[in-house]
Design a protein around this motif. Sequence first.
Motif, short mmCIF file in Angstrom:
data_model
loop_
_atom_site.label_atom_id
_atom_site.label_comp_id
_atom_site.label_asym_id
_atom_site.label_seq_id
_atom_site.Cartn_x
_atom_site.Cartn_y
_atom_site.Cartn_z
N LEU A 185 0.50 -1.47 -0.11
CA LEU A 185 0.20 -0.06 -0.37
C LEU A 185 0.52 1.17 0.27
O LEU A 185 0.62 2.19 -0.21
CB LEU A 185 -1.03 0.08 1.49
N ASN A 186 2.63 1.20 0.26
CA ASN A 186 3.27 2.24 0.04
C ASN A 186 2.96 3.38 -1.19
O ASN A 186 3.45 2.71 -2.42
CB ASN A 186 4.63 1.98 0.06
N GLY A 187 2.29 4.28 -0.71
CA GLY A 187 2.28 5.58 -2.42
C GLY A 187 1.15 5.09 -2.25
O GLY A 187 0.86 6.10 -3.90
N LYS A 188 0.32 4.75 -2.08
CA LYS A 188 -1.12 4.20 -2.25
C LYS A 188 -2.44 4.79 -2.08
O LYS A 188 -2.02 5.04 -0.52
CB LYS A 188 -1.70 2.92 -2.98
N THR A 189 -3.64 5.90 -1.80
CA THR A 189 -4.55 5.45 -1.88
C THR A 189 -5.37 4.60 -0.90
O THR A 189 -6.25 3.71 -1.52
CB THR A 189 -5.47 6.68 -2.21
N PHE A 190 -5.76 4.17 0.77
CA PHE A 190 -6.54 3.70 1.00
C PHE A 190 -7.68 4.05 1.92
O PHE A 190 -7.47 4.10 2.73
CB PHE A 190 -5.52 1.91 0.73
N ASP A 191 -7.92 2.86 2.03
CA ASP A 191 -9.29 2.90 3.23
C ASP A 191 -9.24 2.17 4.43
O ASP A 191 -8.65 0.76 3.50
CB ASP A 191 -10.71 3.19 2.49
N LEU A 192 -9.25 1.93 5.48
CA LEU A 192 -8.61 0.72 5.90
C LEU A 192 -9.77 0.07 6.98
O LEU A 192 -11.16 0.71 7.71
CB LEU A 192 -7.54 1.25 6.76
N ILE A 193 -9.72 -1.33 7.30
CA ILE A 193 -10.58 -1.76 8.20
C ILE A 193 -9.85 -2.61 9.06
O ILE A 193 -8.70 -3.22 8.57
CB ILE A 193 -11.31 -3.13 6.97
N MET A 194 -9.36 -3.03 9.93
CA MET A 194 -8.43 -3.01 10.75
C MET A 194 -9.33 -3.74 12.25
O MET A 194 -9.73 -3.12 12.81
CB MET A 194 -6.90 -2.47 11.89
N ALA A 195 -9.63 -5.37 12.37
CA ALA A 195 -10.39 -6.05 13.16
C ALA A 195 -10.16 -7.15 13.29
O ALA A 195 -9.84 -8.07 12.00
CB ALA A 195 -11.89 -5.03 13.02
N ARG A 196 -10.54 -7.80 14.45
CA ARG A 196 -10.50 -9.89 14.16
C ARG A 196 -12.15 -9.65 13.34
O ARG A 196 -12.83 -8.87 12.70
CB ARG A 196 -11.04 -9.86 15.39
N MET A 197 -11.78 -11.20 12.65
CA MET A 197 -12.39 -10.83 11.90
C MET A 197 -13.79 -12.18 11.67
O MET A 197 -13.87 -13.59 11.77
CB MET A 197 -12.32 -12.18 10.03
N GLU A 198 -14.59 -11.39 13.03
CA GLU A 198 -15.81 -12.20 13.14
C GLU A 198 -16.99 -11.09 12.94
O GLU A 198 -17.12 -10.46 12.27
CB GLU A 198 -15.60 -11.96 15.05
N PRO A 199 -18.34 -12.23 12.88
CA PRO A 199 -19.10 -11.37 12.41
C PRO A 199 -19.67 -10.26 13.34
O PRO A 199 -20.12 -9.08 12.32
CB PRO A 199 -20.64 -12.39 12.99
N GLU A 200 -19.68 -10.10 14.47
CA GLU A 200 -19.56 -8.23 15.17
C GLU A 200 -19.29 -7.67 14.76
O GLU A 200 -19.88 -6.16 14.86
CB GLU A 200 -19.74 -8.84 17.11
N ASN A 201 -17.91 -7.48 13.91
CA ASN A 201 -17.61 -6.63 13.55
C ASN A 201 -18.12 -6.11 12.68
O ASN A 201 -17.30 -5.46 11.62
CB ASN A 201 -15.89 -6.83 13.69
N GLN A 202 -18.80 -6.55 11.80
CA GLN A 202 -19.54 -6.82 10.89
C GLN A 202 -18.69 -6.34 9.03
O GLN A 202 -18.96 -5.39 8.25
CB GLN A 202 -20.43 -5.05 10.35
N ILE A 203 -17.84 -7.23 9.18
CA ILE A 203 -16.78 -7.55 7.80
C ILE A 203 -17.59 -6.69 6.27
O ILE A 203 -17.39 -5.98 5.70
CB ILE A 203 -15.90 -8.36 7.92
N GLU A 204 -18.59 -7.61 6.65
CA GLU A 204 -19.30 -7.62 5.32
C GLU A 204 -19.57 -6.79 4.47
O GLU A 204 -19.80 -6.34 3.71
CB GLU A 204 -20.28 -8.90 4.92
N MET A 205 -20.89 -6.05 6.21
CA MET A 205 -21.32 -4.20 5.64
C MET A 205 -20.38 -3.36 5.40
O MET A 205 -20.74 -2.75 4.38
CB MET A 205 -21.67 -3.78 7.13
N LEU A 206 -19.00 -3.28 5.67
CA LEU A 206 -18.03 -2.66 5.19
C LEU A 206 -17.52 -2.35 4.20
O LEU A 206 -17.55 -1.65 3.31
CB LEU A 206 -17.53 -2.61 6.40
#
Length: 349
Positions: A185-206
């Motif tokens: 990602l160095n030098g690139k534009t990015f959005d970030l999700i940093m979380a445990r991959m569990e349903p209550e962290n709503q990764i799919e919605m994000l």
Amino acid sequence: MARIAIVGSRGIPNAYGGFEWLAEKLSAHLAVAGHQVAVCQSSRHPYKARKWGKVELLRAYDPPIGTAGQFVYDLLSILQVRRWKADVVLLLGYTSSAVWSFLLPTSARILQHMDGMEWQRDKYSRAVKAFLRRSEHIAVRHADVLIADHPVIGDYLSRQYPTKSIAYIAYGEDDLLPEEPVEPLNGKTFDLIMARMEPENQIEMLIEGWLGARLPHHLALAGSLSTRYGRRIFRKYGKTEGIVFLGGIFDKPKALWLRRHCRYYLHGHKAGGTNPSLIQALTHHRRILVHANPYNLYVAECYGLKTFDSSLTLANLLTESPPTESVVSLLSEHRWAEVYRRFEEILRN
């Protein structure tokens, strides 16, 4: 000075999540302050020495057999603490330790960190939620002090257990460390999700919200893919253009770089109290979008963060320009100095 044992994390230095981060920071501080401190350490932890700085490590067998292994690990950890003859035991969570509460040393003061309201987590079946509700009652009964890391949890505990001593202690963050770029990602534009991959962290919605925004840059996901949910997410989105799966990032300079340089930090956490990763992100900026639930709304109101309640509203927010403020002044309750002070106050009393 006291002999203080910390039970319930997978050990230090942190290679997993929030409890390990708290155990690492608090144990080091208390040891430097002159206390004898021990942290129970999973046999599967990559750090194999008997001490970490001034902190003793009580290694306990942690069988790789899923959930059952957590119960075995907590049992063996508590037996280690009994042999170590602790004056104070800090229990981080109760999911797999409450059933062994009768084995806690009777001469020790028991501080029970209540984590989130575990029985609300989506990943658990109805039977497991009932078990966890019962476990909460057992843990509370054996504790001298209940620790809530969020005002919403503190209010719940006060209503449910009005005769118990309850302390509000959030997570802190104020470390100034060097950063190290993450090469994909160095030098690139990015959005970030940093979380445990569990349903209550709503990764799919994000992810769906980010895809709906049709953005011309990248989405980085930092979180271990070892869970069943994580593997499902990777199967579904692993080949999607623009999405970069980084796996778990526990190297602090790299995690710091990701949080500091992301365009937006996306936070879907909806079960539990104050989330350490959210507080860590706040040390750098307010370019943070959080799911609208009581836990996050408290932090959002404190720091003026925008919230979403669906992938559609998230997509709309992602098309807006991020705020330009580069520095956030953390509230005292979210600084390690205050976290340490509140724990020390409990020890003095």
